[in-house]
Write a protein that holds these residues in place. Structure first.
Motif, PDB file in Angstrom:
ATOM      1  N   ALA A   1     -11.023 -12.924 -27.354  1.00  0.00           N
ATOM      2  CA  ALA A   1     -12.219 -13.212 -27.169  1.00  0.00           C
ATOM      3  C   ALA A   1     -13.675 -12.282 -27.916  1.00  0.00           C
ATOM      4  O   ALA A   1     -14.376 -12.303 -28.190  1.00  0.00           O
ATOM      5  CB  ALA A   1     -12.697 -13.371 -25.704  1.00  0.00           C
ATOM      6  N   ILE A   2     -12.802 -11.147 -27.246  1.00  0.00           N
ATOM      7  CA  ILE A   2     -13.791 -10.241 -28.310  1.00  0.00           C
ATOM      8  C   ILE A   2     -13.880  -9.809 -29.780  1.00  0.00           C
ATOM      9  O   ILE A   2     -15.083  -9.758 -30.533  1.00  0.00           O
ATOM     10  CB  ILE A   2     -13.378  -8.439 -27.420  1.00  0.00           C
ATOM     11  N   SER A   3     -12.465  -9.790 -30.273  1.00  0.00           N
ATOM     12  CA  SER A   3     -12.636 -10.136 -31.428  1.00  0.00           C
ATOM     13  C   SER A   3     -13.194 -11.074 -32.339  1.00  0.00           C
ATOM     14  O   SER A   3     -14.296 -11.277 -33.455  1.00  0.00           O
ATOM     15  CB  SER A   3     -11.624  -9.845 -32.248  1.00  0.00           C
ATOM     16  N   VAL A   4     -13.179 -12.558 -31.235  1.00  0.00           N
ATOM     17  CA  VAL A   4     -14.532 -13.103 -31.789  1.00  0.00           C
ATOM     18  C   VAL A   4     -15.312 -13.001 -32.035  1.00  0.00           C
ATOM     19  O   VAL A   4     -16.152 -13.720 -33.012  1.00  0.00           O
ATOM     20  CB  VAL A   4     -13.353 -14.555 -31.460  1.00  0.00           C
ATOM     21  N   ILE A   5     -16.103 -12.568 -31.003  1.00  0.00           N
ATOM     22  CA  ILE A   5     -17.508 -12.714 -30.855  1.00  0.00           C
ATOM     23  C   ILE A   5     -18.031 -11.538 -31.062  1.00  0.00           C
ATOM     24  O   ILE A   5     -18.999 -12.372 -31.880  1.00  0.00           O
ATOM     25  CB  ILE A   5     -17.828 -11.773 -29.062  1.00  0.00           C
ATOM     26  N   GLN A   6     -17.170 -11.386 -31.919  1.00  0.00           N
ATOM     27  CA  GLN A   6     -17.397  -9.717 -32.840  1.00  0.00           C
ATOM     28  C   GLN A   6     -17.654 -10.811 -33.868  1.00  0.00           C
ATOM     29  O   GLN A   6     -18.574 -10.234 -34.837  1.00  0.00           O
ATOM     30  CB  GLN A   6     -16.543  -8.570 -32.749  1.00  0.00           C
ATOM     31  N   ALA A   7     -16.283 -10.972 -34.924  1.00  0.00           N
ATOM     32  CA  ALA A   7     -16.686 -12.016 -35.952  1.00  0.00           C
ATOM     33  C   ALA A   7     -17.635 -13.112 -35.839  1.00  0.00           C
ATOM     34  O   ALA A   7     -18.814 -12.968 -37.063  1.00  0.00           O
ATOM     35  CB  ALA A   7     -15.083 -12.295 -36.117  1.00  0.00           C
ATOM     36  N   CYS A   8     -17.862 -13.626 -35.532  1.00  0.00           N
ATOM     37  CA  CYS A   8     -19.196 -14.825 -34.932  1.00  0.00           C
ATOM     38  C   CYS A   8     -20.452 -13.922 -35.486  1.00  0.00           C
ATOM     39  O   CYS A   8     -20.694 -14.668 -35.551  1.00  0.00           O
ATOM     40  CB  CYS A   8     -19.273 -15.460 -33.741  1.00  0.00           C
ATOM     41  N   GLY A   9     -20.658 -12.362 -34.433  1.00  0.00           N
ATOM     42  CA  GLY A   9     -22.002 -12.525 -34.617  1.00  0.00           C
ATOM     43  C   GLY A   9     -22.715 -13.327 -33.852  1.00  0.00           C
ATOM     44  O   GLY A   9     -24.271 -13.029 -33.519  1.00  0.00           O
ATOM     45  N   ASN A  10     -21.941 -14.334 -33.145  1.00  0.00           N
ATOM     46  CA  ASN A  10     -23.368 -15.255 -32.715  1.00  0.00           C
ATOM     47  C   ASN A  10     -22.220 -15.817 -31.072  1.00  0.00           C
ATOM     48  O   ASN A  10     -21.307 -16.316 -31.452  1.00  0.00           O
ATOM     49  CB  ASN A  10     -24.023 -16.620 -33.261  1.00  0.00           C
ATOM     50  N   VAL A  11     -22.726 -15.991 -29.651  1.00  0.00           N
ATOM     51  CA  VAL A  11     -21.972 -16.070 -28.959  1.00  0.00           C
ATOM     52  C   VAL A  11     -22.443 -17.245 -28.730  1.00  0.00           C
ATOM     53  O   VAL A  11     -21.142 -17.979 -27.939  1.00  0.00           O
ATOM     54  CB  VAL A  11     -22.799 -15.113 -27.660  1.00  0.00           C
ATOM     55  N   LYS A  12     -23.381 -18.267 -29.351  1.00  0.00           N
ATOM     56  CA  LYS A  12     -23.053 -19.527 -29.153  1.00  0.00           C
ATOM     57  C   LYS A  12     -21.484 -19.846 -29.883  1.00  0.00           C
ATOM     58  O   LYS A  12     -21.351 -20.741 -28.758  1.00  0.00           O
ATOM     59  CB  LYS A  12     -24.322 -20.178 -29.077  1.00  0.00           C
ATOM     60  N   ASN A  13     -21.508 -19.582 -31.117  1.00  0.00           N
ATOM     61  CA  ASN A  13     -20.582 -20.108 -31.796  1.00  0.00           C
ATOM     62  C   ASN A  13     -19.030 -19.813 -31.154  1.00  0.00           C
ATOM     63  O   ASN A  13     -18.060 -20.439 -31.343  1.00  0.00           O
ATOM     64  CB  ASN A  13     -20.484 -19.936 -33.595  1.00  0.00           C
TER      65      ASN A  13
ATOM     66  N   ASP B   1     -21.541 -18.197 -19.418  1.00  0.00           N
ATOM     67  CA  ASP B   1     -21.103 -17.452 -18.212  1.00  0.00           C
ATOM     68  C   ASP B   1     -20.306 -16.607 -18.654  1.00  0.00           C
ATOM     69  O   ASP B   1     -20.064 -15.599 -18.567  1.00  0.00           O
ATOM     70  CB  ASP B   1     -21.305 -17.734 -17.286  1.00  0.00           C
ATOM     71  N   SER B   2     -19.095 -17.408 -18.935  1.00  0.00           N
ATOM     72  CA  SER B   2     -17.679 -16.299 -19.499  1.00  0.00           C
ATOM     73  C   SER B   2     -17.795 -15.550 -20.705  1.00  0.00           C
ATOM     74  O   SER B   2     -17.402 -14.919 -20.639  1.00  0.00           O
ATOM     75  CB  SER B   2     -16.339 -17.408 -19.885  1.00  0.00           C
ATOM     76  N   VAL B   3     -18.188 -15.900 -21.559  1.00  0.00           N
ATOM     77  CA  VAL B   3     -18.283 -15.303 -22.696  1.00  0.00           C
ATOM     78  C   VAL B   3     -19.171 -14.173 -21.735  1.00  0.00           C
ATOM     79  O   VAL B   3     -19.151 -13.238 -22.762  1.00  0.00           O
ATOM     80  CB  VAL B   3     -18.728 -15.668 -23.771  1.00  0.00           C
ATOM     81  N   HIS B   4     -20.636 -14.512 -21.364  1.00  0.00           N
ATOM     82  CA  HIS B   4     -21.393 -13.099 -21.508  1.00  0.00           C
ATOM     83  C   HIS B   4     -20.395 -12.198 -20.522  1.00  0.00           C
ATOM     84  O   HIS B   4     -20.575 -10.907 -20.571  1.00  0.00           O
ATOM     85  CB  HIS B   4     -22.881 -13.520 -20.675  1.00  0.00           C
ATOM     86  N   GLY B   5     -19.625 -12.497 -19.715  1.00  0.00           N
ATOM     87  CA  GLY B   5     -19.483 -12.045 -18.430  1.00  0.00           C
ATOM     88  C   GLY B   5     -17.464 -10.827 -19.391  1.00  0.00           C
ATOM     89  O   GLY B   5     -17.483  -9.652 -18.718  1.00  0.00           O
TER      90      GLY B   5
ATOM     91  N   THR C   1     -18.250 -21.728 -28.405  1.00  0.00           N
ATOM     92  CA  THR C   1     -17.136 -23.251 -29.337  1.00  0.00           C
ATOM     93  C   THR C   1     -16.368 -23.123 -29.166  1.00  0.00           C
ATOM     94  O   THR C   1     -14.935 -23.217 -28.608  1.00  0.00           O
ATOM     95  CB  THR C   1     -18.584 -23.791 -29.740  1.00  0.00           C
ATOM     96  N   LEU C   2     -15.631 -22.286 -29.977  1.00  0.00           N
ATOM     97  CA  LEU C   2     -15.010 -22.192 -30.663  1.00  0.00           C
ATOM     98  C   LEU C   2     -13.644 -21.326 -29.459  1.00  0.00           C
ATOM     99  O   LEU C   2     -13.014 -22.146 -29.426  1.00  0.00           O
ATOM    100  CB  LEU C   2     -15.615 -20.510 -31.159  1.00  0.00           C
ATOM    101  N   LEU C   3     -14.050 -20.471 -28.869  1.00  0.00           N
ATOM    102  CA  LEU C   3     -13.453 -19.956 -27.501  1.00  0.00           C
ATOM    103  C   LEU C   3     -13.422 -21.477 -26.451  1.00  0.00           C
ATOM    104  O   LEU C   3     -11.858 -21.282 -25.577  1.00  0.00           O
ATOM    105  CB  LEU C   3     -13.254 -18.895 -26.865  1.00  0.00           C
ATOM    106  N   GLY C   4     -13.852 -22.612 -26.609  1.00  0.00           N
ATOM    107  CA  GLY C   4     -13.762 -23.100 -24.815  1.00  0.00           C
ATOM    108  C   GLY C   4     -14.446 -22.888 -23.941  1.00  0.00           C
ATOM    109  O   GLY C   4     -14.016 -23.195 -23.294  1.00  0.00           O
ATOM    110  N   LEU C   5     -15.454 -21.878 -23.630  1.00  0.00           N
ATOM    111  CA  LEU C   5     -15.519 -20.890 -22.756  1.00  0.00           C
ATOM    112  C   LEU C   5     -16.774 -21.479 -22.491  1.00  0.00           C
ATOM    113  O   LEU C   5     -18.115 -21.684 -23.438  1.00  0.00           O
ATOM    114  CB  LEU C   5     -15.592 -19.886 -23.163  1.00  0.00           C
TER     115      LEU C   5
END
Ligand SMILES: [Zn+2]
Length: 414
Positions: free
Chosen positions: A111-123, A133-137, A126-130
């Motif tokens: 998830a961390i590498s996806v969040i880093q690669a997206c540069g956009n938390v919302k995207n 709150d979960s992404v932010h956690g 969606t990609l992670l299906g979360l």
């Protein structure tokens, strides 16, 4: 099924205390459920680390794991509870997940590498299906881990810089490691007190090693540098200085435009950007327009010329020559009869000693200005960061150069 359970045990890197008891595939729901069982023996108390007997097992819970061939995969287990003589009955930690996480370590790392690669938390969500709150956690825990392990020794050049936060006059202040290109801390507001809070991330010894700090001429920041790192030299940042000069040019232009408009002269209308940009950044057709404009007898063109001339200061090699240049420039600027220009010139003279320190250290906040676009995009993604805390987490996540993965995974990699 037995070789499949063994396959998962190896994949999960489980120690001998755990066994994969069942792997169930729900084809319709596209889910894989891996049930894990603790084999007994002794467990470690999560509070004090003592070896204890097992009191009982906590109710079954599950952790989201990396998908298996696009099947959402979950681990299910009843965690043994340690019967600690000192601490009482405590739920022990499991080898595949962090203490309060609903995700396995490997899932969080992914998830961390996806969040880093997206540069956009919302995207990323969606990609992670979360959900948000979960992404932010995940980000929050990653930043916490990173801060705990961060190395702050031998910092030499720092920058203190402000950024607007919410709409209106709301600011945050950043402490930046200029050599390491990373944001060290973010606080709300831009007062002296706020700036003093920034320094708390450094020990006395670490503060003593700082050679110079780049910052604007804002007294709150200068005071906090002087009271926290006495030996450090203040270097007034050239980009802030040019910002002040640009603002003065624009003030002159607005006043003159108003006066000209009364005589039906609209030469200066819509020309704001022309006077602010460096000439090399102007497009070709506007350049022709600007060429004729700047050669006319206008107050604005005089103000512009004074501003442009100042840029030569930074080209000197030695402070002594730069000082001589400044004196000539200052005389010109203060005789210009352009009030906004005279005001900035006087301000620069008052701060001259801390401008000339540039020739000893050659630092600017330009690097931290490079975070601008990053921070700008973080800001625009969230509809009004109600909580400053979340804003800080994201800045440190993206700009802190922190070791974000769990310690266990970092060791495995190295
Ligand atoms: Zn204990």
């Amino acid at each position: 099924m037995s070789h499949l359970t063994e396959h998962y045990r190896l994949l999960l890197g489980l120690d001998a205390a755990w066994e994969v008891s069942e792997v169930s595939l729900c084809l319709e729901e596209k889910r894989v459920e891996i049930s894990l069982m603790h084999l007994g023996g002794r467990v470690t108390c999560p509070e004090c680390g003592a070896e204890c007997s097992i009191a009982d097992h906590a109710p079954e819970r599950n952790w989201r794991h990396l998908d298996t061939m696009q099947f959402e995969t979950r681990l299910c287990a009843r965690t043994p509870r340690a019967n600690c003589k000192a601490c009482g009955v405590k739920t022990s930690t499991v080898p595949w997940a962090g203490k309060y996480s609903r995700f396995t370590l490997l899932f969080e790392a992914f998830a961390i590498s996806v969040i880093q690669a997206c540069g956009n938390v919302k995207n990323a969500a969606t990609l992670l299906g979360l959900d948000w709150d979960s992404v932010h956690g995940i980000m929050e825990r990653a930043v916490e881990r990173g801060l705990e392990r961060r190395q702050l020794d031998s910092l030499d050049y720092l920058g203190i810089d402000e950024k607007s936060f919410r709409r209106g006059h709301s600011y945050v202040t950043l402490l930046v490691d200029l050599t390491g290109s990373r944001v060290l801390e973010v606080v709300e507001d831009r007062t002296e007190e706020a700036a003093n809070t920034l320094w708390k991330v450094l020990s006395h010894q670490q503060k003593d090693q700082v050679a110079a700090v780049a910052t604007d001429m804002w007294p709150a920041f200068v005071n906090s540098i002087e009271s926290n790192a006495e030996q450090a030299e203040v270097v007034h940042d050239r980009f802030h200085i040019s910002k002040h000069l640009n603002e003065a040019v624009d003030k002159v232009r607005r006043q003159e435009n108003k006066a000209l408009a009364q005589a039906d002269d609209d030469r200066l209308k819509g020309t704001k950007q022309l006077w602010l940009f460096n000439p090399e950044n102007i497009s070709e057709d506007r350049w022709i327009e600007f060429e004729t404009l700047k050669n006319q007898e206008l107050k604005t063109s005089r103000a512009w010329a004074i501003k442009e001339q100042f840029r030569w200061l930074w080209e000197y090699r030695y402070a002594g020559n730069a000082r001589k240049f400044f004196t000539r420039w200052y005389n010109w600027a203060t005789r210009s009869r352009l009030k906004p220009i005279i005001e900035v010139a006087k301000m620069l003279k008052r701060h001259l000693e801390n401008i000339l320190t540039y020739f000893r250290h050659r630092i600017t906040n330009a690097m931290s200005e490079g975070f601008n676009s990053r921070i700008q995009s973080i800001k625009s993604q969230a509809r009004g960061f109600r909580a400053f805390k979340n804003f800080r987490t994201r800045i440190l996540f993206y700009c802190g150069k922190l070791e974000l993965l769990h310690e266990k995974l970092t060791h495995q990699n190295s």
